[in-house]
Design an enzyme around this catalytic site. Structure first.
Site, PDB file in Angstrom:
ATOM      1  N   CYS A   1       0.839  -1.195   0.000  1.00  0.00           N
ATOM      2  CA  CYS A   1       0.000   0.000   0.000  1.00  0.00           C
ATOM      3  C   CYS A   1       0.878   1.250   0.000  1.00  0.00           C
ATOM      4  O   CYS A   1       1.930   1.286   0.630  1.00  0.00           O
ATOM      5  CB  CYS A   1      -0.915   0.013   1.215  1.00  0.00           C
ATOM      6  SG  CYS A   1      -2.063  -1.376   1.265  1.00  0.00           S
TER       7      CYS A   1
ATOM      8  N   HIS B   1      25.395 -13.902 -18.141  1.00  0.00           N
ATOM      9  CA  HIS B   1      23.946 -13.918 -17.955  1.00  0.00           C
ATOM     10  C   HIS B   1      23.604 -13.875 -16.467  1.00  0.00           C
ATOM     11  O   HIS B   1      24.391 -14.287 -15.621  1.00  0.00           O
ATOM     12  CB  HIS B   1      23.338 -15.170 -18.602  1.00  0.00           C
ATOM     13  CG  HIS B   1      21.855 -15.096 -18.758  1.00  0.00           C
ATOM     14  ND1 HIS B   1      20.987 -15.497 -17.767  1.00  0.00           N
ATOM     15  CD2 HIS B   1      21.079 -14.657 -19.793  1.00  0.00           C
ATOM     16  CE1 HIS B   1      19.743 -15.314 -18.186  1.00  0.00           C
ATOM     17  NE2 HIS B   1      19.766 -14.803 -19.397  1.00  0.00           N
TER      18      HIS B   1
ATOM     19  N   CYS C   1      20.839 -26.010 -23.888  1.00  0.00           N
ATOM     20  CA  CYS C   1      19.691 -25.286 -23.359  1.00  0.00           C
ATOM     21  C   CYS C   1      18.453 -26.040 -23.809  1.00  0.00           C
ATOM     22  O   CYS C   1      18.320 -26.368 -24.997  1.00  0.00           O
ATOM     23  CB  CYS C   1      19.661 -23.848 -23.881  1.00  0.00           C
ATOM     24  SG  CYS C   1      18.116 -22.974 -23.565  1.00  0.00           S
TER      25      CYS C   1
ATOM     26  N   ILE D   1      14.634 -15.350 -28.610  1.00  0.00           N
ATOM     27  CA  ILE D   1      16.060 -15.133 -28.851  1.00  0.00           C
ATOM     28  C   ILE D   1      16.915 -16.242 -28.251  1.00  0.00           C
ATOM     29  O   ILE D   1      18.046 -16.477 -28.687  1.00  0.00           O
ATOM     30  CB  ILE D   1      16.502 -13.754 -28.318  1.00  0.00           C
ATOM     31  CG1 ILE D   1      17.864 -13.366 -28.915  1.00  0.00           C
ATOM     32  CG2 ILE D   1      16.483 -13.744 -26.795  1.00  0.00           C
ATOM     33  CD1 ILE D   1      18.266 -11.934 -28.685  1.00  0.00           C
ATOM     34  N   ASN D   2      16.371 -16.964 -27.266  1.00  0.00           N
ATOM     35  CA  ASN D   2      17.116 -18.055 -26.636  1.00  0.00           C
ATOM     36  C   ASN D   2      17.102 -19.305 -27.511  1.00  0.00           C
ATOM     37  O   ASN D   2      16.652 -20.378 -27.108  1.00  0.00           O
ATOM     38  CB  ASN D   2      16.532 -18.371 -25.260  1.00  0.00           C
ATOM     39  CG  ASN D   2      16.788 -17.262 -24.263  1.00  0.00           C
ATOM     40  OD1 ASN D   2      17.366 -16.235 -24.591  1.00  0.00           O
ATOM     41  ND2 ASN D   2      16.353 -17.452 -23.040  1.00  0.00           N
TER      42      ASN D   2
ATOM     43  N   GLU E   1       8.246 -17.156 -18.982  1.00  0.00           N
ATOM     44  CA  GLU E   1       8.344 -18.569 -19.350  1.00  0.00           C
ATOM     45  C   GLU E   1       7.715 -19.511 -18.322  1.00  0.00           C
ATOM     46  O   GLU E   1       7.743 -20.730 -18.510  1.00  0.00           O
ATOM     47  CB  GLU E   1       9.823 -18.961 -19.526  1.00  0.00           C
ATOM     48  CG  GLU E   1      10.535 -18.240 -20.645  1.00  0.00           C
ATOM     49  CD  GLU E   1      12.011 -18.606 -20.719  1.00  0.00           C
ATOM     50  OE1 GLU E   1      12.377 -19.706 -20.270  1.00  0.00           O
ATOM     51  OE2 GLU E   1      12.802 -17.785 -21.204  1.00  0.00           O
TER      52      GLU E   1
ATOM     53  N   THR F   1      14.074 -11.079 -17.125  1.00  0.00           N
ATOM     54  CA  THR F   1      14.895 -10.959 -15.921  1.00  0.00           C
ATOM     55  C   THR F   1      15.179  -9.493 -15.591  1.00  0.00           C
ATOM     56  O   THR F   1      15.178  -9.102 -14.424  1.00  0.00           O
ATOM     57  CB  THR F   1      16.224 -11.715 -16.110  1.00  0.00           C
ATOM     58  OG1 THR F   1      16.789 -11.375 -17.384  1.00  0.00           O
ATOM     59  CG2 THR F   1      16.003 -13.217 -16.068  1.00  0.00           C
TER      60      THR F   1
ATOM     61  N   CYS G   1      19.727 -23.430 -13.166  1.00  0.00           N
ATOM     62  CA  CYS G   1      19.926 -24.052 -14.471  1.00  0.00           C
ATOM     63  C   CYS G   1      21.239 -24.840 -14.479  1.00  0.00           C
ATOM     64  O   CYS G   1      22.314 -24.264 -14.307  1.00  0.00           O
ATOM     65  CB  CYS G   1      19.952 -22.991 -15.560  1.00  0.00           C
ATOM     66  SG  CYS G   1      20.302 -23.659 -17.205  1.00  0.00           S
TER      67      CYS G   1
END
Length: 733
Positions: A140, A292, A372, A404-405, A526, A549, A656
């Site tokens: 608040c 990253h 990935c 883009i990944n 994601e 992010t 990851c």
């Protein structure tokens, strides 16, 4: 009678006074005059008025009814019909509908404000002993305190107060609706039920984030429900479950709560010797570092500290990494080290070549492939089959919007099948909406992230319920009709998942709802749909963010800055709905902001970062005898891919495992070997693509074009003419 004066004060006062708990006592040395009688309409053409109406109608409003009055004499007499028994006869839902009816009748915002100020005067003040940080309502603009108890009749008793009169008016209304209700009634009220109670235009910022006190309807309700759940669990003897691990950052330092948080915090204050060793190499050999956000905590801790000594270190999301590498090359860096997965180093290599820096060496951080799950999904035969359907659709033009990944090869191969533009989690919605606005009858094929695709589709469905004005704030070329028409022409790949964001499913969402519903919620685009919907609901009331992010980091910084500007003691709690590696950058940003405030006039503000790791996501280490392995086995969760940190067989990883293949040892090895011992690190070099596409063009050239299309869109907010010609099948060569 032609009209009736209906008293809010009489009912609300009896609610606060009808408790066995002395904290709710209404003894006063200066009693107020007796309240006017309550009027009940036993006959009325309006069914909503056949009830105990607590709110004063608009002046001049008249209705016909047969009235029965009840005076507030002695509430102990069984023969007297009191306000409390009358209020109990009305269900919570009925009272809420009456409140909504009251506010809907006030069409001018200023009239609603005046009504709230009137109700603020009727709200009994909360004692100073109950005004603490623990009783504060998060989110608040003003300070709001809430006290909740469960009485012997299993009814909730609420007390609230605020340092703002308008906010106090909001609290008065909510307390009137819910005080004396059962837990089931309190939990049944939804935030969307309060939509009609907003005060439009009150303190609304041009940025689109509303810090309006109107959010109090929602934030106080969330706190009421959270505390209701806790009280019910306590009464039933049920444990509420262990809280998620978290890090608390304040001016005094960092406190880790839980094993997982301890493992993350371990490297927030890195070894000074390692920092200086790395900086010496970087300065001497003119090496730039792009990393990253999801790096290993040890690596990020050293890099974050080293940034103060060597300016050519940048930690960001994947989009900015290549841009930062170009800036470093322009500043004289001879080599760029990339801490990320392989498609990131590929992009850095290709963009440097495009920018005219082919002589600058680019190095990854492993002699093995750093994969990935999303990039692999886009490189699968199933993905090419998915795009083959787009290529076969000759009746209307098609555009492929690829995350883009993904690898440079994927971008090149798909661009020759369907005209392609890359996107990020922060610009994907605008990219798709702009494409639909520029190309009639367009079909958009998004991939490879299935959750992001589903979330985009859900967002567009939600937009169909918005007004044209609200939609125009998101994109000026769209309205409800255009959004409805584009939904059937939006397609997304059904088999691509990030193993990190897959973690945020049913179990995690359930626990957030149970224990953190009043916290700030952050979610990467994601995440699965349940977490997305939860964060979107929080976003609508100013308590959440959904995006990249960088969006998450910016949101946390903005909320902290607002708290510091208020200069009152506060504790901000953020649920981190993305990879836990973000915490290093978050802690650094928070400490910087906290350190910017002069100590002599600084309020005590702290930030808690909550890691929503599911119970199956903790990998424990074996017990050891004293002295074995030093301090290493003191932590049940050990950072590093070998231990499976935060990974669950039931889905997802809080960290990851691919990103954790980037180690500090690898970075130092590359730095030591440059520039004279390149043979020793040949497997680390990000090579150029010499292969050709099926159409005989270089993969590097074709793969860069979708990225350049996106950069044009970011700069101009328009699709490049070349891409439009490609979509329409016009040969521009």
């Amino acid at each position: 009678m032609d009209s009736a004066a209906l008293s809010f004060g009489a009912v609300s006062s009896s609610f606060f006074c009808n408790s066995r708990n002395p904290k709710f006592s209404c003894v006063s040395s200066n009693p107020k005059p007796a309240s006017p009688p309550i009027v009940r309409c036993s006959q009325s053409e309006n069914p909503h008025l056949n009830s105990w109406y607590p709110l004063k109608p608009i002046s001049g409003t008249a209705f016909s009814c047969t009235a029965v009055t009840s005076h507030h004499t002695n509430t102990s007499g069984s023969g007297n019909l009191t306000a409390s028994t009358a209020a109990a006869a009305a269900t919570t839902r009925a009272k809420l509908q009456l409140l909504i009816q009251e506010f809907q009748s006030l069409t001018v915002p200023l009239d609603r404000v005046k009504r709230l100020l009137h109700y603020a005067e009727l709200l009994r003040p909360l004692g100073d002993s109950l005004k603490s940080n623990d009783s504060r309502v998060p989110g608040c603009t003003a300070q709001v305190w809430l006290h909740v108890e469960l009485d012997d009749n299993n009814k909730l008793r609420f007390l609230a107060d605020s340092d703002s009169e308008i906010t106090k008016g909001f609290c008065a209304c909510l307390v009137w609706v819910l005080d004396g209700a059962t837990p089931e009634e309190v939990l049944a009220v939804k935030t969307e039920d309060l939509a009609a109670l907003s005060v439009v235009g009150l303190n609304r910022k041009a940025s689109g984030y509303s810090s309006s006190r109107a959010n109090t309807w929602h934030n106080v309700l969330m706190s009421m429900q959270k505390r209701t759940k806790a009280l019910v669990a306590e009464r039933e003897g049920r444990p509420r479950g262990e809280p998620f691990p978290s890090l608390i950052v304040s001016a005094e330092g960092i406190q880790a709560k839980g094993s997982y948080a301890e493992a993350q915090a371990r490297f927030l204050l890195p070894d000074e010797v390692k920092i200086q060793e790395l900086v010496n190499f970087l300065e001497e050999k003119k090496i730039g570092v792009v990393a990253h956000f999801y790096m290993d905590p040890e690596v990020q801790g050293v890099l974050t500290a080293a940034q103060k000594l060597w300016p050519h270190i940048h930690i960001s999301d994947s989009l900015v990494m290549a841009d930062s590498a170009v800036k470093m090359a322009k500043a004289g860096c001879k080599f760029i080290t990339v801490l990320g997965v392989d498609f990131m180093s590929e992009n850095v290599r290709a963009i440097l070549d495009q920018a005219g820096f082919p002589e600058v060496g680019v190095y990854r951080m492993s002699d093995e492939r750093i994969g990935c799950s999303l990039a692999d999904a886009a490189a699968s035969p199933a993905y090419m089959d998915y795009l083959a359907a787009a290529a076969a659709s000759v009746s209307s033009p098609s555009l492929h919007v690829v995350y883009i990944n993904t690898s440079l090869e994927t971008k090149a191969y798909t661009h020759e099948v369907v005209p392609t533009i890359t996107c990020t989690s922060s610009n994907v919605v605008q990219t798709i909406l702009q494409a639909f606005s520029e190309v009639p009858d367009l079909n958009v094929w998004y991939g490879p992230d299935t959750y992001m695709g589903a979330n985009i589709m859900e967002l567009f469905r939600q937009m169909t319920a918005m007004s044209d004005e609200e939609i125009a704030e998101i994109h000026p070329k769209h309205n409800r009709n255009s959004i409805k028409s584009l939904i059937p022409r939006l397609h997304y790949f059904q088999d691509g998942t990030c193993i990190v964001h897959h973690l945020f499913g049913h179990e995690v969402v359930g626990k957030i709802n149970e224990m953190y519903c009043d916290a700030f919620l952050t979610a990467h685009f994601e995440v699965p749909g349940e977490m997305f919907s939860l964060a979107m609901e929080a976003k609508r009331r100013g308590m959440g963010v959904v995006g990249s992010t960088q969006n998450i980091l910016d949101f946390i910084k903005e909320r902290l800055q607002e708290a510091l500007d208020r200069n009152v003691d506060d504790h901000l709690q953020f649920v981190l709905g993305t990879e836990s590696g973000m915490v290093t950058s978050i802690v650094a940003a928070v400490r910087k902001l906290l350190g910017s405030v002069k100590s002599h006039d600084r309020a005590k503000v702290s930030v808690e970062i909550v890691f929503p790791v599911s119970s199956e996501s903790i990998t424990t280490t074996p017990s050891s005898s004293p002295g074995e392995a030093g301090d290493f086995l003191k932590f049940p969760v050990i950072p590093g891919v070998a231990s499976g940190e935060g990974c669950s067989l039931h889905g997802g990883c809080a960290s990851c495992p691919y990103m954790k293949m980037n180690s500090l040892e690898s970075l130092l090895k590359v730095c030591r070997s440059l520039p004279h011992d390149k043979e020793n690190i040949s497997a680390y070099e990000a090579g150029r693509f010499s292969l050709q596409t099926p159409n005989g063009k270089l993969i590097a050239d074709v793969g860069c074009e979708p990225i350049l299309h996106m950069r044009h869109f970011q700069a101009t907010k328009q699709l490049p003419e070349k891409l439009i010609q490609q979509i329409l099948g016009i040969n521009s060569e």
